[in-house]
Design an enzyme around this catalytic site. Structure first.
Site, PDB file in Angstrom:
ATOM      1  N   CYS A   2     -31.557  71.035  21.699  1.00 28.17           N
ATOM      2  CA  CYS A   2     -32.268  71.006  22.049  1.00 28.17           C
ATOM      3  C   CYS A   2     -32.719  72.907  22.186  1.00 28.17           C
ATOM      4  O   CYS A   2     -31.916  73.290  22.394  1.00 28.17           O
ATOM      5  CB  CYS A   2     -32.720  70.164  22.453  1.00 28.17           C
ATOM      6  SG  CYS A   2     -32.458  68.565  22.618  1.00 28.17           S
ATOM      7  N   ARG A  27     -30.362  76.993  16.046  1.00 29.15           N
ATOM      8  CA  ARG A  27     -29.450  76.256  16.318  1.00 29.15           C
ATOM      9  C   ARG A  27     -29.504  74.629  15.961  1.00 29.15           C
ATOM     10  O   ARG A  27     -28.909  73.752  16.619  1.00 29.15           O
ATOM     11  CB  ARG A  27     -29.611  75.480  17.640  1.00 29.15           C
ATOM     12  CG  ARG A  27     -29.652  77.100  19.339  1.00 29.15           C
ATOM     13  CD  ARG A  27     -31.328  76.404  19.768  1.00 29.15           C
ATOM     14  NE  ARG A  27     -31.313  76.007  20.587  1.00 29.15           N
ATOM     15  CZ  ARG A  27     -29.980  76.055  22.144  1.00 29.15           C
ATOM     16  NH1 ARG A  27     -30.044  76.596  22.775  1.00 29.15           N
ATOM     17  NH2 ARG A  27     -29.850  75.338  22.614  1.00 29.15           N
ATOM     18  N   TRP A  74     -33.007  68.172  19.050  1.00 33.12           N
ATOM     19  CA  TRP A  74     -32.027  67.650  17.589  1.00 33.12           C
ATOM     20  C   TRP A  74     -31.253  66.052  19.202  1.00 33.12           C
ATOM     21  O   TRP A  74     -30.564  66.522  19.869  1.00 33.12           O
ATOM     22  CB  TRP A  74     -30.184  68.986  18.047  1.00 33.12           C
ATOM     23  CG  TRP A  74     -28.780  67.808  17.815  1.00 33.12           C
ATOM     24  CD1 TRP A  74     -27.877  67.172  18.371  1.00 33.12           C
ATOM     25  CD2 TRP A  74     -28.417  68.494  16.672  1.00 33.12           C
ATOM     26  NE1 TRP A  74     -26.890  67.420  17.332  1.00 33.12           N
ATOM     27  CE2 TRP A  74     -26.666  68.135  16.671  1.00 33.12           C
ATOM     28  CE3 TRP A  74     -28.955  68.926  15.128  1.00 33.12           C
ATOM     29  CZ2 TRP A  74     -26.535  67.784  15.212  1.00 33.12           C
ATOM     30  CZ3 TRP A  74     -28.605  69.203  14.521  1.00 33.12           C
ATOM     31  CH2 TRP A  74     -26.971  68.623  14.306  1.00 33.12           C
ATOM     32  N   ASN A  98     -33.080  69.699  27.727  1.00 32.15           N
ATOM     33  CA  ASN A  98     -31.756  69.541  27.225  1.00 32.15           C
ATOM     34  C   ASN A  98     -30.589  69.227  27.222  1.00 32.15           C
ATOM     35  O   ASN A  98     -30.259  69.248  28.672  1.00 32.15           O
ATOM     36  CB  ASN A  98     -31.471  71.395  26.336  1.00 32.15           C
ATOM     37  CG  ASN A  98     -30.308  71.231  25.134  1.00 32.15           C
ATOM     38  OD1 ASN A  98     -30.280  70.249  24.441  1.00 32.15           O
ATOM     39  ND2 ASN A  98     -29.802  72.848  26.025  1.00 32.15           N
ATOM     40  N   GLY A  99     -29.151  68.356  26.637  1.00 36.29           N
ATOM     41  CA  GLY A  99     -28.782  67.559  27.573  1.00 36.29           C
ATOM     42  C   GLY A  99     -28.912  65.944  27.260  1.00 36.29           C
ATOM     43  O   GLY A  99     -29.801  65.486  26.178  1.00 36.29           O
ATOM     44  N   GLU A 482      -4.454  71.398   9.105  1.00 36.42           N
ATOM     45  CA  GLU A 482      -5.811  71.748  10.149  1.00 36.42           C
ATOM     46  C   GLU A 482      -5.866  73.439   9.782  1.00 36.42           C
ATOM     47  O   GLU A 482      -6.461  74.412   9.588  1.00 36.42           O
ATOM     48  CB  GLU A 482      -6.324  70.826  10.919  1.00 36.42           C
ATOM     49  CG  GLU A 482      -7.326  71.722  11.949  1.00 36.42           C
ATOM     50  CD  GLU A 482      -8.452  72.029  10.585  1.00 36.42           C
ATOM     51  OE1 GLU A 482      -8.508  70.892   9.527  1.00 36.42           O
ATOM     52  OE2 GLU A 482     -10.126  72.517  11.525  1.00 36.42           O
ATOM     53  N   LYS A 486      -8.071  75.750   7.821  1.00 36.83           N
ATOM     54  CA  LYS A 486      -8.626  76.829   8.320  1.00 36.83           C
ATOM     55  C   LYS A 486      -8.045  78.227   7.986  1.00 36.83           C
ATOM     56  O   LYS A 486      -9.495  78.611   7.096  1.00 36.83           O
ATOM     57  CB  LYS A 486      -8.376  76.788  10.031  1.00 36.83           C
ATOM     58  CG  LYS A 486      -9.331  75.351  10.524  1.00 36.83           C
ATOM     59  CD  LYS A 486     -10.254  75.618  10.727  1.00 36.83           C
ATOM     60  CE  LYS A 486     -11.581  75.320  10.524  1.00 36.83           C
ATOM     61  NZ  LYS A 486     -11.119  74.147   9.845  1.00 36.83           N
ATOM     62  N   GLU A 489      -9.395  78.360   3.858  1.00 37.06           N
ATOM     63  CA  GLU A 489     -11.087  78.292   3.556  1.00 37.06           C
ATOM     64  C   GLU A 489     -11.830  79.896   3.994  1.00 37.06           C
ATOM     65  O   GLU A 489     -12.520  80.467   3.966  1.00 37.06           O
ATOM     66  CB  GLU A 489     -12.172  77.083   3.999  1.00 37.06           C
ATOM     67  CG  GLU A 489     -12.051  77.157   5.276  1.00 37.06           C
ATOM     68  CD  GLU A 489     -12.572  76.032   5.819  1.00 37.06           C
ATOM     69  OE1 GLU A 489     -13.254  75.260   5.051  1.00 37.06           O
ATOM     70  OE2 GLU A 489     -11.982  75.216   6.594  1.00 37.06           O
ATOM     71  N   HIS A 505      12.927  68.892   1.041  1.00 32.76           N
ATOM     72  CA  HIS A 505      12.870  68.142   0.098  1.00 32.76           C
ATOM     73  C   HIS A 505      11.885  69.199  -1.247  1.00 32.76           C
ATOM     74  O   HIS A 505      11.163  68.987  -1.914  1.00 32.76           O
ATOM     75  CB  HIS A 505      11.578  66.800   0.013  1.00 32.76           C
ATOM     76  CG  HIS A 505      12.601  65.859   1.060  1.00 32.76           C
ATOM     77  ND1 HIS A 505      13.380  65.111   0.925  1.00 32.76           N
ATOM     78  CD2 HIS A 505      12.776  65.442   2.825  1.00 32.76           C
ATOM     79  CE1 HIS A 505      14.134  64.700   1.416  1.00 32.76           C
ATOM     80  NE2 HIS A 505      13.224  65.038   2.507  1.00 32.76           N
ATOM     81  N   LYS A 604     -22.375  74.051   3.642  1.00 31.77           N
ATOM     82  CA  LYS A 604     -21.609  73.401   4.940  1.00 31.77           C
ATOM     83  C   LYS A 604     -21.380  71.503   4.946  1.00 31.77           C
ATOM     84  O   LYS A 604     -20.380  71.042   5.786  1.00 31.77           O
ATOM     85  CB  LYS A 604     -22.487  73.977   5.840  1.00 31.77           C
ATOM     86  CG  LYS A 604     -22.172  73.062   7.600  1.00 31.77           C
ATOM     87  CD  LYS A 604     -21.269  73.243   7.954  1.00 31.77           C
ATOM     88  CE  LYS A 604     -21.222  73.022   9.709  1.00 31.77           C
ATOM     89  NZ  LYS A 604     -19.407  73.406   9.974  1.00 31.77           N
TER      90      LYS A 604
HETATM   91  C1  AGP Z   1     -14.137  71.817   7.318  1.00 32.87           C
HETATM   92  O1  AGP Z   1     -13.589  73.116   7.855  1.00 32.87           O
HETATM   93  C2  AGP Z   1     -15.305  72.118   5.606  1.00 32.87           C
HETATM   94  N1  AGP Z   1     -15.546  72.464   5.768  1.00 32.87           N
HETATM   95  C3  AGP Z   1     -14.623  70.992   4.911  1.00 32.87           C
HETATM   96  O2  AGP Z   1     -13.818  70.549   4.538  1.00 32.87           O
HETATM   97  C4  AGP Z   1     -15.561  69.851   5.502  1.00 32.87           C
HETATM   98  O3  AGP Z   1     -14.755  69.581   6.993  1.00 32.87           O
HETATM   99  C5  AGP Z   1     -15.855  68.565   4.801  1.00 32.87           C
HETATM  100  O4  AGP Z   1     -16.863  69.105   3.757  1.00 32.87           O
HETATM  101  C6  AGP Z   1     -16.282  67.220   5.208  1.00 32.87           C
HETATM  102  O5  AGP Z   1     -17.712  67.704   5.705  1.00 32.87           O
HETATM  103  P1  AGP Z   1     -18.151  66.794   6.092  1.00 32.87           P
HETATM  104  O6  AGP Z   1     -16.958  66.473   7.840  1.00 32.87           O
HETATM  105  O7  AGP Z   1     -19.731  66.611   6.824  1.00 32.87           O
HETATM  106  O8  AGP Z   1     -18.058  65.192   5.594  1.00 32.87           O
END
Ligand code: AGP
Length: 609
Positions: A2, A27, A74, A98-99, A482, A486, A489, A505, A604
């Protein structure tokens, strides 16, 4: 998180507060509100949704007064709504917070027994009623605040007004940030520097357990116990944009370093250490139902799918229940074999990912019970689920998920404990051991973040390569995936994560001196096997970047580079291993000039198929 803004001085409070809230919009929030005191009268205005909704109302009927507080919410407890928006009032007391107040259920119950009536579902409102309660017992405003803050447990940044003391504002801090701006005959309070930077560059940062009483042009800083403090103002020479990132170069890096706080906030109020259990306030599935499931399907996309893979290892190991992990876009079209005996777990940071939402609806159509793990209160996926475990990572601005991912893992640990206890697959002692690790986790992450410099050096050596391979076994395998996601992307380098045992394999054909291979080689049950996989790579001329346990570096002298984890963890190792993965991807991307916070082609939240 928040946003809080307060003002007291010789100017009209409303415009200063609204400008400050506007500068905190980045935020993320779901509602907003403001209160001013004028001629001893408090006037509150709150609106759900964007700040513009509140501004529209104020344009029609402005608030008067030279002292006031404002808030962008938030949601953590209580869905987004005008009723749950701050400021909250009890009698003459009005405040913004906030908290997370961990013991609010018991406090609320006691206050109701004292005759208090609550209007909202928030934890925050409890604080206002508690201050009002102590004032009714004879405390003055300041003493009532001190009394109250001795009773609440959890995190707070508070800004409080009282119509009985119309010239006084009190701010207090414990666990959530709060800064006091020092003007000429006026004072500002804010959750974050950007909100008030255009008003003053002189700031005092409250520490935990500290408060300030602002009245009649004076600021008196003190400890909660009452001791007067001499606080030195700092001159902030950041630009407004730098201030939004709290001095970090990118939101992603800020969020990587926020992970200890995000983990603490996700654990807050949920660990029942005595009982060896957890309290999941919105799980909404009775114990007998949790006992009855014969299998679990975890469905997600991207990084959230990786969290699901870690969840599989945890749930199968500790709850002895079959778990399959599915990509949402596959699950939704496969006429999946789920039924009333299946628990479907949807993991999503945004709560709006189209494929995951469709998978939820398909699972419901097939009669399954659905639980969400989600970071956005009141978003579609938790709204349509039967229960939810909210991660309290706060708004994640960077497109690449970091703090949301690690708090998804924390949610998986919490669910594992709950399911394990209710299905009697783990003892109280075993649960206590996991809980002890979770309590240590924020500190372990703080230690692991100290790898930042070493990882940045590593990034310089490998910033120009075209391909990367990430290898792991067991619960390190999802972290290899992961790490690869990272990197690809953010830096646009082709990267693959693979089970280390799969090298023979196929992938081993790729090995040459041009392709670095990151090997996650902690001293766990897979250690020897992973070391031999590493040797396979080295003997074919490959470059190995080994991530090893604390004190193990000399075992990896044949590797091209070694990252020695500063702290060892047991069950929470996947969380710690995520940190160097995030940092490596971040630094390589910065060196390559990528738009780290908004990488090309990515959104996002993928709200379309
Ligand atoms: C994560 O770094 C990516 N931006 C992407 O894979 C993300 O995790 C995926 O689109 C799922 O999003 P969500 O967790 O909001 O469902």
């Amino acid at each position: 998180m928040c946003g809080i803004v307060g003002y007291t001085g010789f100017q009209s409070a409303q415009p200063i507060i609204m400008e400050g809230l506007k500068r905190l919009e980045y935020r993320g929030y779901d509602s907003a509100g403001i209160c001013t005191v004028y001629n001893g009268i408090t006037e509150i205005r709150r609106r759900e949704g964007k700040l513009s909704n509140l501004a529209e109302s104020l344009n029609k009927e402005p608030l008067s007064g030279k002292i006031g507080i404002g808030h962008t919410r938030w949601a953590t407890h209580g869905r987004p709504s005008e009723t749950n928006a701050h400021p909250h009032q009890a009698g003459s007391v009005v405040l913004v917070h906030n908290g997370i107040i961990e013991n609010y259920p018991l406090l609320k119950k006691t206050l109701i027994e004292y005759g208090h009536t609550f209007k909202s579902d928030t934890d925050t409102e409890v604080i206002a009623h508690l201050i009002e309660h102590w004032m009714k017992q004879g405390d003055d405003f300041e003493a009532a605040v001190r009394h109250t803050l001795k009773e609440v447990r959890g995190a707070y940044a508070l800004c409080i007004l009282c119509s009985d003391e119309p010239e006084m504002m009190i701010a207090a801090k414990q666990g959530s940030p709060l800064v006091v701006g020092i003007g000429k005959g006026e004072y500002f309070v804010a959750s974050d520097i950007p909100a008030i930077l255009q008003q003053t560059r002189w700031m005092v940062f409250l520490e935990d357990g500290e408060m300030v009483v602002l009245t009649n042009g004076e600021a008196t800083f003190s400890s909660l116990a009452g001791g007067i403090l001499d606080k030195e103002p700092h001159h902030i020479d950041w630009s407004p944009l730098m201030a939004e990132k709290n001095g970090f170069r990118h939101f992603m890096l800020k969020e990587i370093f926020e992970q200890p706080t995000s983990i603490r906030d996700t654990l807050a109020g949920r660990l029942l250490e005595e009982e060896g259990d957890v309290y999941l306030e919105n799980l909404n599935l009775p114990d007998e139902e949790l006992q009855g499931f014969s299998r679990i399907c975890i469905v997600a996309c991207g990084t959230s799918w990786h969290a699901g893979l870690v969840g599989k290892f945890l749930l199968e190991r500790y709850c002895r229940i079959p778990v399959e992990v599915d990509i949402a876009s596959e699950f939704r079209y496969r006429n999946p074999m789920v039924d009333c005996d299946t628990l479907v777990l949807l993991i999503s940071q945004s709560g709006e990912t189209a494929d995951t939402l469709a998978a939820l609806r398909e699972a419901h159509r097939q009669g399954a019970s659905c639980i969400a793990i989600c970071n956005v209160i009141g978003s579609s996926i938790p709204r349509e689920s039967d229960g939810v475990i909210y991660t309290h990572a706060g708004p994640e601005i960077g497109v690449a998920s970091t703090k949301a991912f690690v708090t998804q893992l924390v949610a998986m640990y919490l669910l594992t404990i709950r399911l394990g206890r209710v299905r009697c697959s783990i003892t109280r002692e075993q649960a206590c051991t996991i809980i002890e690790e979770l309590v240590r986790l924020p500190g372990l992450v703080e230690q692991t973040l100290k790898l930042d410099g070493a990882v940045e050096q590593l990034a310089r050596r490998f910033q120009h390569v075209r391909d990367f391979l990430f290898l792991g076994r067991g619960d390190s395998y999802p972290i290899a995936l992961e790490g690869a996601l990272k990197l690809k992307e953010l830096s646009y380098i082709h990267a693959e994560g693979y089970p280390a045992g799969e090298m023979k394999h196929g992938p081993i054909a790729l090995i040459d001196e041009k392709m670095p291979v990151v090997v996650l080689a902690l001293r766990d049950r897979h250690y020897e096997k992973v070391v031999s996989n590493m040797e396979e790579v080295i003997s074919r001329g490959g470059q190995v970047i080994a991530l090893c346990s604390k004190g193990d570096a000399e075992q990896f002298s044949r590797a091209t580079a070694v990252i020695e984890m500063p702290q060892d963890a047991g069950i929470t190792s996947p969380v710690l291993l995520s940190i160097p993965m995030q940092l490596l991807a971040y630094h390589i991307s910065v060196l390559r000039g990528s738009d780290v916070d908004q990488p090309r082609n990515l959104a996002k939240s993928v709200t379309v198929e």
